[in-house]
Design a protein around this motif. Structure first.
Motif, PDB file in Angstrom:
ATOM      1  N   ILE A   1      -2.165  -0.932  12.778  1.00  0.00           N
ATOM      2  CA  ILE A   1      -2.440  -2.298  12.305  1.00  0.00           C
ATOM      3  C   ILE A   1      -2.719  -2.242  10.807  1.00  0.00           C
ATOM      4  O   ILE A   1      -3.409  -1.333  10.322  1.00  0.00           O
ATOM      5  N   THR A   2      -2.177  -3.229  10.106  1.00  0.00           N
ATOM      6  CA  THR A   2      -2.343  -3.241   8.654  1.00  0.00           C
ATOM      7  C   THR A   2      -2.743  -4.623   8.159  1.00  0.00           C
ATOM      8  O   THR A   2      -2.690  -5.613   8.903  1.00  0.00           O
ATOM      9  N   CYS A   3      -3.154  -4.684   6.908  1.00  0.00           N
ATOM     10  CA  CYS A   3      -3.541  -5.971   6.314  1.00  0.00           C
ATOM     11  C   CYS A   3      -3.496  -5.848   4.797  1.00  0.00           C
ATOM     12  O   CYS A   3      -3.302  -4.745   4.268  1.00  0.00           O
ATOM     13  N   THR A   4      -3.637  -6.989   4.113  1.00  0.00           N
ATOM     14  CA  THR A   4      -3.668  -6.987   2.646  1.00  0.00           C
ATOM     15  C   THR A   4      -5.005  -7.509   2.176  1.00  0.00           C
ATOM     16  O   THR A   4      -5.408  -8.618   2.561  1.00  0.00           O
ATOM     17  N   GLY A   5      -5.678  -6.745   1.346  1.00  0.00           N
ATOM     18  CA  GLY A   5      -6.986  -7.160   0.832  1.00  0.00           C
ATOM     19  C   GLY A   5      -6.925  -7.483  -0.641  1.00  0.00           C
ATOM     20  O   GLY A   5      -6.856  -6.573  -1.479  1.00  0.00           O
ATOM     21  N   THR A   6      -6.933  -8.765  -0.957  1.00  0.00           N
ATOM     22  CA  THR A   6      -6.964  -9.200  -2.353  1.00  0.00           C
ATOM     23  C   THR A   6      -8.284  -9.918  -2.641  1.00  0.00           C
ATOM     24  O   THR A   6      -8.977  -9.612  -3.606  1.00  0.00           O
ATOM     25  N   THR A   7      -8.631 -10.877  -1.768  1.00  0.00           N
ATOM     26  CA  THR A   7      -9.826 -11.710  -1.989  1.00  0.00           C
ATOM     27  C   THR A   7     -11.104 -10.864  -1.953  1.00  0.00           C
ATOM     28  O   THR A   7     -11.196  -9.900  -1.195  1.00  0.00           O
ATOM     29  N   GLU A   8     -12.072 -11.263  -2.771  1.00  0.00           N
ATOM     30  CA  GLU A   8     -13.358 -10.548  -2.857  1.00  0.00           C
ATOM     31  C   GLU A   8     -14.486 -11.578  -2.834  1.00  0.00           C
ATOM     32  O   GLU A   8     -14.232 -12.779  -2.982  1.00  0.00           O
TER      33      GLU A   8
ATOM     34  N   ASP B   1     -16.469 -12.490  -5.096  1.00  0.00           N
ATOM     35  CA  ASP B   1     -16.476 -13.326  -6.312  1.00  0.00           C
ATOM     36  C   ASP B   1     -15.071 -13.682  -6.794  1.00  0.00           C
ATOM     37  O   ASP B   1     -14.909 -14.211  -7.890  1.00  0.00           O
ATOM     38  N   VAL B   2     -14.067 -13.336  -6.019  1.00  0.00           N
ATOM     39  CA  VAL B   2     -12.678 -13.547  -6.469  1.00  0.00           C
ATOM     40  C   VAL B   2     -11.870 -14.174  -5.349  1.00  0.00           C
ATOM     41  O   VAL B   2     -11.667 -13.555  -4.305  1.00  0.00           O
ATOM     42  N   GLY B   3     -11.446 -15.424  -5.554  1.00  0.00           N
ATOM     43  CA  GLY B   3     -10.686 -16.109  -4.520  1.00  0.00           C
ATOM     44  C   GLY B   3      -9.365 -16.600  -5.049  1.00  0.00           C
ATOM     45  O   GLY B   3      -8.376 -15.864  -5.104  1.00  0.00           O
ATOM     46  N   SER B   4      -9.340 -17.855  -5.524  1.00  0.00           N
ATOM     47  CA  SER B   4      -8.078 -18.468  -5.949  1.00  0.00           C
ATOM     48  C   SER B   4      -7.455 -17.756  -7.144  1.00  0.00           C
ATOM     49  O   SER B   4      -6.250 -17.855  -7.365  1.00  0.00           O
ATOM     50  N   ASP B   5      -8.266 -17.091  -7.935  1.00  0.00           N
ATOM     51  CA  ASP B   5      -7.744 -16.401  -9.125  1.00  0.00           C
ATOM     52  C   ASP B   5      -7.753 -14.891  -8.900  1.00  0.00           C
ATOM     53  O   ASP B   5      -8.691 -14.197  -9.290  1.00  0.00           O
TER      54      ASP B   5
ATOM     55  N   LYS C   1     -13.849  -6.366  -0.295  1.00  0.00           N
ATOM     56  CA  LYS C   1     -12.802  -7.357  -0.016  1.00  0.00           C
ATOM     57  C   LYS C   1     -13.315  -8.266   1.084  1.00  0.00           C
ATOM     58  O   LYS C   1     -13.998  -7.815   2.010  1.00  0.00           O
ATOM     59  N   MET C   2     -12.973  -9.547   0.996  1.00  0.00           N
ATOM     60  CA  MET C   2     -13.547 -10.504   1.948  1.00  0.00           C
ATOM     61  C   MET C   2     -12.510 -11.445   2.509  1.00  0.00           C
ATOM     62  O   MET C   2     -11.514 -11.713   1.860  1.00  0.00           O
ATOM     63  N   TRP C   3     -12.754 -11.955   3.710  1.00  0.00           N
ATOM     64  CA  TRP C   3     -11.857 -12.921   4.375  1.00  0.00           C
ATOM     65  C   TRP C   3     -10.481 -12.309   4.590  1.00  0.00           C
ATOM     66  O   TRP C   3      -9.460 -12.953   4.340  1.00  0.00           O
ATOM     67  N   ILE C   4     -10.439 -11.063   5.032  1.00  0.00           N
ATOM     68  CA  ILE C   4      -9.153 -10.375   5.162  1.00  0.00           C
ATOM     69  C   ILE C   4      -8.705 -10.395   6.630  1.00  0.00           C
ATOM     70  O   ILE C   4      -9.408  -9.874   7.508  1.00  0.00           O
ATOM     71  N   THR C   5      -7.531 -10.971   6.875  1.00  0.00           N
ATOM     72  CA  THR C   5      -6.965 -11.033   8.224  1.00  0.00           C
ATOM     73  C   THR C   5      -6.705  -9.617   8.744  1.00  0.00           C
ATOM     74  O   THR C   5      -6.091  -8.810   8.037  1.00  0.00           O
ATOM     75  N   ASN C   6      -7.161  -9.332   9.945  1.00  0.00           N
ATOM     76  CA  ASN C   6      -6.971  -8.039  10.639  1.00  0.00           C
ATOM     77  C   ASN C   6      -7.816  -6.899  10.064  1.00  0.00           C
ATOM     78  O   ASN C   6      -7.666  -5.745  10.505  1.00  0.00           O
TER      79      ASN C   6
ATOM     80  N   THR D   1      -5.541  -4.596  -3.467  1.00  0.00           N
ATOM     81  CA  THR D   1      -5.286  -4.902  -4.873  1.00  0.00           C
ATOM     82  C   THR D   1      -6.519  -4.470  -5.655  1.00  0.00           C
ATOM     83  O   THR D   1      -7.628  -4.938  -5.374  1.00  0.00           O
ATOM     84  N   ALA D   2      -6.328  -3.553  -6.599  1.00  0.00           N
ATOM     85  CA  ALA D   2      -7.477  -3.042  -7.353  1.00  0.00           C
ATOM     86  C   ALA D   2      -7.158  -3.049  -8.841  1.00  0.00           C
ATOM     87  O   ALA D   2      -5.991  -3.027  -9.241  1.00  0.00           O
ATOM     88  N   SER D   3      -8.217  -3.083  -9.637  1.00  0.00           N
ATOM     89  CA  SER D   3      -8.042  -3.127 -11.087  1.00  0.00           C
ATOM     90  C   SER D   3      -8.124  -1.709 -11.663  1.00  0.00           C
ATOM     91  O   SER D   3      -8.965  -0.915 -11.244  1.00  0.00           O
ATOM     92  N   VAL D   4      -7.238  -1.423 -12.617  1.00  0.00           N
ATOM     93  CA  VAL D   4      -7.317  -0.126 -13.318  1.00  0.00           C
ATOM     94  C   VAL D   4      -7.663  -0.346 -14.792  1.00  0.00           C
ATOM     95  O   VAL D   4      -7.461   0.522 -15.621  1.00  0.00           O
ATOM     96  N   GLY D   5      -8.152  -1.547 -15.111  1.00  0.00           N
ATOM     97  CA  GLY D   5      -8.510  -1.857 -16.505  1.00  0.00           C
ATOM     98  C   GLY D   5      -8.068  -3.268 -16.835  1.00  0.00           C
ATOM     99  O   GLY D   5      -7.773  -4.058 -15.934  1.00  0.00           O
TER     100      GLY D   5
END
Ligand SMILES: Cc1cc2nc3c(=O)[nH]c(=O)nc-3n(C[C@H](O)[C@H](O)[C@H](O)COP(=O)(O)OP(=O)(O)OC[C@H]3O[C@@H](n4cnc5c(N)ncnc54)[C@H](O)[C@@H]3O)c2cc1C
Length: 386
Positions: A120-127, A129-133, A155-160, A170-174
């Protein structure tokens, strides 16, 4: 111009309906409607859906996927129970995102198990303090020797998420030249890089899994980075385009079920000496509900067809989700009204449709963000970022 499904599309739709009735609904029915399904049941559902190509709809056949047109995918997932659509789309969209610009070795390593529903897999972008942007992501991937990143963040509100084996983070490298996060895409495999995840209880879609993930100096091999630094936003946008009408078709599915129940009730229930379906104002509720469903469905199909034709579909895809979610939530509410007090009973399941549908305006673009996308496409001026 063609406004009707062709015979092949109707057969595909019917095959999915049969699969849902025979194989998926019994799994949902044997479980508590208010608790997330056991992981094994989610895997079974994904494996059933994999037989119809639904876990890899947008992954080309050359990479082992179903490679189907977006419209075909939409027509199929419209038939899925909403909670199942979310499980499937979480899996499918991550497979698609892994497919984009990954190396042949990465495709070979990750895709077969995801496509088959073995992992099972999922995508984690939302955090938190980070939602629409998403360009504000704070989860950091820092060098930890030549071969590893050290990932820290939530990461928050992540399906599965709580039941996933692999997460596409999705992570920041700078920061880039504009001061925005330079984002990378990284596959974190729970077996080699353990992390914590837990459920977040919500209003609707309660048999599904919406979770929070915490990475605490989590060591992840650099070999798991997909594509190049800076391509994350583009890949997310590419997949959001079809996701929006797809999610909207789940709302259409729910509104259609609500209308079917309302029509039956209006033909059985009597008040003032006649069937309530014979009262003009009840007919208006039914007619308005049907209008919302028809217009929403056509708009979603139109958006998906535009994507298949290679047209720029940002505006129509945003419009399809925003319009359908507003129209179908109203439609479900009107169908409840036809039922009087029965509309709010748990017995009929309308209240569940109402709760489940309320979840949908949020992922893959809130109504406000979708409005701004439509505005940008119309004017050429983007209003959401300074
Ligand atoms: C069912 C479901 C499934 C999800 N699945 C995933 C997933 O798998 N992976 C994942 O990464 N995320 C997922 N999400 C999270 C989802 O993508 C975010 O919740 C969404 O992007 C909104 O972010 P937010 O909740 O932080 O709200 P915010 O961005 O904080 O927005 C709060 C309010 O401000 C408004 N707003 C924000 N910016 C503007 C602006 N510029 N102009 C006008 N109004 C604005 C919003 O429209 C909203 O009304 C899921 C969410 C749900 C509900």
């Amino acid at each position: 111009m063609q406004f009707q499904l062709n015979s092949e599309q109707r057969e595909i739709q019917e095959a999915v309906r049969r699969m849902v009735d025979r194989e998926i609904n019994p799994i949902l029915a044997k479980n508590d409607p208010d608790r997330p399904l056991p992981k094994d049941d989610v895997k079974t559902i994904l494996q059933i859906c994999a037989t119809q190509g639904l876990t890899s709809a947008r992954v080309p056949e050359s990479a082992g996927g179903a490679g189907m047109p977006a419209l075909t995918y939409g027509i199929m997932v419209e038939q899925l129970p909403p909670v199942v659509l979310f499980m499937v789309i979480g899996q499918e969209v991550t497979a698609t995102r892994i497919y984009y610009e990954s190396t042949p070795e990465q495709k070979e390593r990750f895709l077969p198990d995801i496509i088959a529903g073995r992992r099972i897999t999922c995508t984690g972008t939302t955090e938190p303090d980070v939602g629409s942007d998403p360009r504000g992501v704070k989860t950091r991937a820092e060098d930890d020797g030549p071969d590893h990143f050290r990932v820290t963040g939530r990461k928050m509100w992540i399906t599965n998420a709580s039941i996933c084996d692999l997460i596409n983070v999705t992570a920041s490298v700078g920061k880039d030249a504009r001061g925005l996060a330079s984002m990378i895409r990284l596959i974190v495999d729970r077996d080699e890089s353990p992390f914590e995840a837990h459920e977040i209880p919500t209003l609707g879609l309660r048999q599904g899994h919406l979770g929070e993930v915490a990475f605490d100096h989590c060591r992840v091999p650099k070999a798991n980075m997909l594509g190049e630094a800076g391509d994350a936003a583009r890949v997310l946008t590419l997949t959001w385009l079809a996701n929006r009408p797809i999610i909207a078709l789940s709302a259409v599915h729910m509104a259609q079920r609500a209308l079917d129940l309302a029509l039956r009730y209006a033909g059985e229930r009597q008040q003032f000496g006649k069937l309530i379906g014979g009262h003009q104002l009840v007919q208006k509720l039914l007619a308005d509900t049907a209008m919302a469903i028809t217009t929403s469905r056509l708009l979603c199909y139109h958006a998906l067809e535009s994507i298949d034709s290679g047209e720029r579909a940002n505006q129509i895809s945003a419009m399809a989700k925003r319009y359908s979610l507003e129209a179908c939530q109203r439609a479900i509410s009107m169908a409840m009204e036809v039922h009087g007090a029965m509309g709010i009973s748990r017995e009929l399941g309308l209240e569940q449709l109402f709760r489940d549908c309320r979840m949908l305006p949020i992922p893959d673009g809130t109504n406000q963000i979708l409005t701004l996308i439509e505005g940008r496409e119309l004017t050429g001026i983007q209003a959401y970022r300074a």
